[in-house]
Design an enzyme around this catalytic site. Structure first.
Site, PDB file in Angstrom:
ATOM      1  N   SER A 118      -0.183   1.373  -1.290  1.00  0.00           N
ATOM      2  CA  SER A 118      -1.585   1.625  -0.972  1.00  0.00           C
ATOM      3  C   SER A 118      -2.453   0.830  -1.930  1.00  0.00           C
ATOM      4  O   SER A 118      -2.098   0.641  -3.094  1.00  0.00           O
ATOM      5  CB  SER A 118      -1.863   3.118  -1.105  1.00  0.00           C
ATOM      6  OG  SER A 118      -3.235   3.331  -1.404  1.00  0.00           O
ATOM      7  N   LYS A 129       1.724   5.601  -3.824  1.00  0.00           N
ATOM      8  CA  LYS A 129       2.111   5.630  -2.407  1.00  0.00           C
ATOM      9  C   LYS A 129       3.198   4.617  -2.037  1.00  0.00           C
ATOM     10  O   LYS A 129       3.262   3.522  -2.559  1.00  0.00           O
ATOM     11  CB  LYS A 129       0.890   5.359  -1.510  1.00  0.00           C
ATOM     12  CG  LYS A 129      -0.097   6.487  -1.416  1.00  0.00           C
ATOM     13  CD  LYS A 129       0.484   7.763  -0.827  1.00  0.00           C
ATOM     14  CE  LYS A 129       0.752   7.651   0.650  1.00  0.00           C
ATOM     15  NZ  LYS A 129      -0.481   7.590   1.441  1.00  0.00           N
TER      16      LYS A 129
END
Ligand code: ARG
Length: 471
Positions: free
Chosen positions: A286, A292
């Protein structure tokens, strides 16, 4: 003021009966060159077969046949080298190539289109194109199937929850779950072979719609192009797009299978499940959240499934109102099927890479399989074996589950005396059959999740795949 043409526009191969130039927008809107030029090699292959047949039949002289085939060969080389100049004003791949042929070899190029129409030509080209694409996709499918078998074999002993309604149902082997996808993709391979087999008839020689008065040999061109036979009825041959629908239907079904698997991998790799980790090579990060790791490939493949299924719907709708035979509507067949073939091939390729790199968290899966009363059916089976009708056994176990839920027990941790108060048929040996491994291995009916049965599936799958690859 409308422009009048004094001489026939050399770019319009049908210019003779027209006295006005084609409107610029009409030309733009009607052109398909940017899309159908992907069939250039197939178009040339079909033309060479046609010219050879015309020569063998004495419709073209030996010299004319030779000149045309040599010209086509030069064009083939130019196309392969990326040196062919495509002109959208020439409408489509067929007229681009014919125009270039005549430019190179002179008016004799115009003899190639004897006893042929773009209607049988395009139907032939597309079948040849799909045959090649289909064969390539077939190999990618086999690769995914091989990866699934390897993965199943490597994780034969891993136990996970099996779900119905996404509620824990009964524990299963992870390998059994993987082999379910193997079964789906095997059917896809079979569907592909059937699709390719059915489209393996040559439309060439049907001409515009009604055949021709020239003494052509349709069987000869069919043989030269590797078709198993001819599409007999000339009207059907030029108006049929079932083979494209078949291919799109096959592609949509494979994509739906990949999409279902994608959904599972997305769930399994979530923090909540934690069953697997997807390889770094096939995930993305991300731009704002440093922690992420996103299953983008699974999501994209799940997303692209919509587009492929959409192409099937689009062509079904395009075809549904068409009178026989050729209608320009049918030019709309190619964009969707090319896109479907590209998407499918790429998705399968990504899948074989991604699947071989997944990490399996056996302990997590096992822990998830042990909760949710996944052994409740086994307790009911236990009582059934002691003579209680299954329906009554189901009721008894339902009561025990409710009791466990109230008191915070699992079935196997519930004191024996408590169980016996609900059913005196329950004895100490019940504990053994409630254990996770026993539960899984008890299901040894044909195709069940017991080790012996999954091993059988893996063995048969390997044999099947070997046979297919050898063919
Ligand atoms: N570009 C056309 C197609 O893809 C080729 C056939 C054209 N035939 C015709 N009669 N206009 O459908």
């Amino acid at each position: 003021m409308k422009k009048q043409r004094s001489t026939s526009d050399p770019k319009r191969m049908w210019g003779g009966r027209f006295s006005e130039e084609t409107d610029r927008l009409v030309q733009l809107f009607g052109a398909s060159t940017d899309i159908d030029r992907r069939m250039a090699l197939e178009d040339i292959e079909g033309s060479v077969a046609h010219a050879s047949m015309l020569t063998a039949q004495g419709i073209l002289s030996e010299q004319e046949g030779k000149t045309i085939c040599a010209g086509l060969e030069e064009i083939r080389k130019a196309v392969l080298a990326g040196e062919f100049h495509w002109d959208p004003a020439l409408e489509d791949v067929h007229m681009n190539i014919e125009h270039e042929l005549t430019r190179r070899i002179g008016p004799v190029g115009g003899k190639l289109h004897t006893a042929r129409s773009r209607n049988d030509q395009v139907a032939t080209d597309l079948r040849l194109w799909l045959r090649r694409a289909g064969n390539e996709i077939g190999i990618e499918l086999q690769t995914v199937r091989a990866v699934l078998i390897d993965l199943a074999e490597a994780h034969l002993e891993v136990i996970m929850p099996g779900y119905t309604h996404l509620q824990v149902a009964q524990p299963v082997r992870f390998s059994q779950h993987l082999m379910a996808y193997y079964a789906m993709f095997s059917r896809d391979s079979e569907r592909l072979s059937q699709t390719l087999e059915r489209m393996n008839d040559s439309p060439l020689g049907a001409c515009a719609l009604a055949g021709t008065g020239f003494d052509i040999d349709r069987v000869a061109t069919a043989n030269q192009l590797g078709f198993r036979g001819v599409a007999l009825n000339s009207m059907d041959a030029v108006s049929d797009r079932d083979f494209v629908l078949d291919f799109l239907s096959f592609s949509s079904i494979v994509m739906v299978h990949l999409s279902r698997l994608s959904e599972e991998l997305i769930l399994w790799s979530s923090q909540e499940f934690g069953f697997i980790t997807l390889p770094d090579s096939h995930t993305t990060g991300s731009s704002i959240m440093p922690q992420k790791k996103n299953p983008d490939m699974c999501e994209l493949i799940r997303g692209k499934t919509g587009r492929v299924c959409g192409s099937l719907m689009a062509l079904l709708m395009t075809m549904k109102g068409l009178p026989l035979t050729y209608n320009k509507d049918m030019q709309e067949d190619k964009e969707g099927v090319f896109d479907a073939a590209d998407t499918l091939r790429m998705s399968l390729r990504i899948y074989s890479g991604m699947l071989s790199g997944i990490q399996v968290h056996a302990e997590c899966m096992r822990a998830a399989a042990a909760v949710g009363f996944s052994n409740a059916t086994d307790l009911a089976d236990y009582l059934t074996r002691k003579g209680l009708p299954f329906r009554e056994a189901h009721e008894v176990v339902g009561h025990l589950v409710a009791l466990c839920l109230r008191k915070g027990f699992s079935l196997e941790s519930l004191p024996l005396e408590t169980m016996q108060q609900v059913s005196p048929l329950i004895e100490a040996d019940v504990l053994e059959c409630l254990k996770l491994d026993a539960v899984v291995n008890a299901r040894n009916s044909l195709g069940g999740t017991a080790a012996t049965e999954v091993e059988r599936q893996i063995r048969l799958a390997r044999e099947q795949l070997q046979r297919e690859v050898a063919e």
